[in-house]
Structures are given as structure tokens and as C-alpha cells.
Design a protein around this motif. Structure first.
Motif, short mmCIF file in Angstrom:
data_model
loop_
_atom_site.label_atom_id
_atom_site.label_comp_id
_atom_site.label_asym_id
_atom_site.label_seq_id
_atom_site.Cartn_x
_atom_site.Cartn_y
_atom_site.Cartn_z
N VAL A 62 0.81 -1.23 0.00
CA VAL A 62 0.00 0.00 0.00
C VAL A 62 0.84 1.28 0.00
N ARG A 63 2.17 1.13 -0.10
CA ARG A 63 3.01 2.32 0.08
C ARG A 63 2.75 3.39 -0.97
N GLN A 64 2.21 2.99 -2.16
CA GLN A 64 1.89 3.97 -3.21
C GLN A 64 0.76 4.91 -2.77
N VAL A 65 -0.09 4.45 -1.86
CA VAL A 65 -1.30 5.24 -1.55
C VAL A 65 -1.43 5.60 -0.06
N ILE A 66 -0.57 5.04 0.82
CA ILE A 66 -0.64 5.39 2.25
C ILE A 66 0.72 5.94 2.70
N PRO A 67 0.77 7.21 3.14
CA PRO A 67 2.05 7.75 3.61
C PRO A 67 2.55 7.01 4.85
N GLU A 68 3.88 6.96 5.03
CA GLU A 68 4.48 6.20 6.13
C GLU A 68 3.95 6.64 7.49
N ILE A 69 3.73 7.93 7.65
CA ILE A 69 3.28 8.43 8.96
C ILE A 69 1.89 7.89 9.30
N GLU A 70 1.05 7.75 8.26
CA GLU A 70 -0.30 7.21 8.48
C GLU A 70 -0.23 5.70 8.75
N TRP A 71 0.71 5.04 8.09
CA TRP A 71 0.86 3.60 8.28
C TRP A 71 1.14 3.26 9.76
N GLY A 72 1.85 4.15 10.44
CA GLY A 72 2.15 3.94 11.86
C GLY A 72 0.90 3.76 12.71
N VAL A 73 -0.21 4.37 12.28
CA VAL A 73 -1.48 4.21 13.00
C VAL A 73 -2.13 2.89 12.63
N HIS A 74 -2.07 2.54 11.33
CA HIS A 74 -2.75 1.32 10.88
C HIS A 74 -2.02 0.03 11.30
N ALA A 75 -0.70 0.06 11.26
CA ALA A 75 0.08 -1.19 11.40
C ALA A 75 -0.29 -2.02 12.64
N PRO A 76 -0.43 -1.42 13.85
CA PRO A 76 -0.77 -2.26 15.01
C PRO A 76 -2.12 -2.97 14.86
N TYR A 77 -3.07 -2.30 14.19
CA TYR A 77 -4.37 -2.94 13.97
C TYR A 77 -4.26 -4.07 12.95
N VAL A 78 -3.46 -3.84 11.91
CA VAL A 78 -3.27 -4.89 10.90
C VAL A 78 -2.69 -6.14 11.57
N ALA A 79 -1.67 -5.94 12.41
CA ALA A 79 -1.04 -7.08 13.10
C ALA A 79 -2.05 -7.79 14.01
N ALA A 80 -2.79 -7.00 14.79
CA ALA A 80 -3.73 -7.59 15.76
C ALA A 80 -4.87 -8.33 15.06
#
Ligand code: 13P
Ligand code: SF4
Length: 332
Positions: free
Chosen positions: A22-40
Motif C-alpha cells: 500500500v506504500r503507493q497510496v498510504i504515507p508512512e506516517i499514516e501507516w504507523g497508526v494502521h500497522a498495530p491494527y493490521v497485526a492484531a
């Protein structure tokens, strides 16, 4: 709302492959919010033997990072019918979750937000169909899946935007009542000799597009290819190069690889395809579906943790509705 989950080194590591998608459409700073939910979510769905079915309008962090199956309404219904998971999480709107429950009454079906509705589903009731049957005795009722279980139960057969013409023609009759989307019905009428009796339901997202808007985009973007969903008004469809369901629109872009494309539909879909096709330029008039956008990673996690909210359908209604949905699936 619960506190945001922490972004640990472990979370960064396990979610790194998802970020690549998703790196083409989600900035890295925003990914920091999503990543823990994706893992969980990915951990918990395995423990629950749950499958996440996600509609093409889900945001990229849902579509590319936690969904097991993505697709249009028809694909999600087919996958629901054949899954061996104990629990289905429907990342989409209520009628899609209800369709899954109708097809799999013994499974737990979760929808992360029960308020995720649809203006088309709200435009008609079972009582309306009974009145139409009195007015047009003997004329079969073809119902778009964007309807409640109660409406499906009053119908002869369901259809989706990808098989509507085929379903109408499968009945071998001269006339059908087609509900509730007027514009999809008009599109079907333009593709068949079967007479279509219409209802005046509309999608609140697609009805906002105009032919003038399409002309303006073509003027401003040389070589633009315009592809549209059949829930759009007829003049918008006439101004488009291709008309199809959400999955058919994606298939068109994947195979034809236009240099510049305008997908006349809900805007997350362009993000989802753009994440995979960086060589295609997407022109994006952004019409959001407020119902689809109620589904978030946080609510998906909460649904898996609490096993709520569950979608329920009265068994007698479900049995009648199942007949209409299964008849559609048999059309192929
Ligand atoms: P599709 O069946 O094409 O995915 O459409 C469903 C929908 O709700 C479009 O607005
Ligand atoms: Fe319903 Fe339109 Fe939203 Fe699709 S985009 S779920 S038809 S309101």
C-alpha cells in the motif's frame, strides 16, 4: 473509541510486507497508526477461524492488509457460500452481511458497524413488492442484492450489477419487474429486449455524478478513459467508455492498462487499484459512500474481540430469501 495501539518493533516487522502493498497510496506516517491494527486483526482472525470478506470500496489498509477475499457483491456472496471458516467478518455494508447470513445460517456473521446501510436498500420494502405484484400479476420480480432480506424474500430472483442482464434473460419472459435501482434497470433495458418495469431507488453516491463532469474531465485530461458503474445516471453511462460492476471495472483497468483512467464510482476503489498499478494515472472525483466508510480497522478488531455485532435474519425470511439468492448463483 479505544486508545490507539502502540507501534512496536515487532509490529513494524510483521507488518512490513503489508506496507509494501500500500506504500503507493498510504504515507508512512499514516501507516504507523494502521500497522498495530493490521497485526492484531491478522493474528486474531486466525485464532477465531474467521474469514474477512471485503468489498472493493474498503479503504486500502483493509482491502490490501487484512482482507482474505476482496470483490464485488457477487464475488462476496459466492465466497460466503463456500467458505469453511466458522465466522465471516463482512467488511462492507449491511445487505452484504445479510446475504452472507442468508447463505450460511449456521455461521457467525459479523459486521463491524451495524449502521453501514445503503440508500438503495432503504428505498423499498417487502410491502412495496406485494403491491407491485398486485399491479402486475404474474410478472417476475428481479431484485438487486442491494436490498434487505425481507425484500429478497418477496422476490423471484436476485441479481448484482455484474450479472443483471444475464439474470433478466435467464427467466425467458417478455417483462420483468426490476428493483430497486432505476439506473441499473435502465442500463439493463438498454442491453436486452425484455421489457423492464422500474422502481425509483437510487444510489446516493453514484447519482451525484454528471455527464458535464465527465466532459470537463475529458477536456482537462487528454486521452482519458472513463469507466463507470451502472448505478450512475444514463447520461453518465452514455458518456463513458465502459460500464461494469466494481470487479469488472477493476478487471478492465488490469487488462487494458489505460495510461489515464477515471473510475466513475466510490473513490476508495481507485486507491486500491492504484496501489497495484503505479503505471496507470487515476483521475479521482471523490464521491465517498458514507456507509462503506463506517468500516474501519479499529471496528474490525473490536468485532473480532467481542464477536459483535452479529447479523441475524429471521429463519423464515432467510429461507425464502435464500431461494432468490441461490437462483441467482445458479445462473452463473
Ligand atoms: P458491486 O456489486 O458492483 O460491487 O456494487 C455494489 C455497490 O454497492 C456499488 O455501489
Ligand atoms: Fe449503497 Fe451506493 Fe453505498 Fe453502494 S455506494 S453501498 S449502492 S449507497
Amino acid at each position: 473509541m479505544t486508545a490507539a495501539l502502540p507501534l512496536t518493533d515487532d509490529v513494524r516487522r510483521v507488518t512490513a510486507p503489508y506496507y509494501e502493498r500500500v506504500r503507493q497510496v498510504i504515507p508512512e506516517i499514516e501507516w504507523g497508526v494502521h500497522a498495530p491494527y493490521v497485526a492484531a486483526i491478522n493474528k486474531l482472525k486466525k485464532e477465531r477461524n474467521a474469514v474477512i470478506l471485503a468489498h472493493n470500496y474498503m479503504t486500502p489498509e483493509i482491502y490490501h492488509c487484512v482482507a482474505d477475499i476482496v470483490g464485488d457483491s457477487l464475488a462476496l456472496a459466492r465466497e460466503a457460500a463456500k467458505t469453511d471458516a466458522d465466522t465471516i467478518v463482512l467488511a462492507g455494508v449491511h445487505f452484504m452481511a445479510e446475504t452472507a447470513k442468508i447463505l450460511c445460517p449456521e455461521k457467525t456473521v459479523l459486521i463491524p458497524d451495524l449502521r453501514a446501510g445503503c440508500s438503495l436498500a432503504d428505498s423499498i420494502t417487502g410491502a412495496d413488492i406485494r403491491l407491485l405484484r398486485e399491479k402486475y400479476p404474474g410478472v417476475p420480480v428481479v431484485t438487486y442484492v442491494n436490498t434487505s432480506a425481507e425484500v429478497k424474500a418477496e422476490s423471484d430472483i436476485c441479481c448484482t450489477s455484474s450479472n443483471a442482464v444475464k439474470v433478466v434473460e435467464s427467466l425467458g419472459v417478455d417483462r420483468v419487474i426490476f428493483l430497486p435501482d432505476e439506473y441499473l434497470g435502465r442500463y439493463v433495458a438498454s442491453q436486452t429486449d425484455v421489457e423492464i418495469i422500474l422502481w425509483q431507488g437510487h444510489c446516493e453516491v453514484h447519482e451525484r455524478f454528471t455527464a458535464q463532469e465527465i466532459a470537463d474531465f475529458r477536456r482537462d485530461h487528454y486521452g482519458l478513459v472513463v469507466i463507470a458503474h451502472p448505478e450512475c445516471p444514463p447520461d453518465v453511462l452514455a458518456a463513458s467508455d465502459f460500464v461494469g460492476s466494481t470487479a469488472q471495472m477493476i478487471g478492465y483497468v488490469e487488462t487494458k492498462r489505460p495510461g489515464r483512467v477515471l473510475m466513475v464510482t466510490e473513490c476508495s476503489m481507485s486507491d486500491n487499484v492504484a496501489a497495484e498499478l503505479p503505471d496507470v494515472e487515476f483521475i479521482r472525483p471523490c464521491n465517498l459512500c458514507p456507509h462503506m466508510k463506517r468500516i474501519t480497522l479499529e471496528k474490525i478488531l473490536q468485532a473480532l474481540e467481542t464477536m459483535q455485532p452479529q447479523v441475524t435474519v429471521d429463519p423464515a425470511i432467510a429461507a425464502r430469501a435464500r431461494g432468490a439468492v441461490e437462483r441467482m448463483l445458479q445462473v452463473g
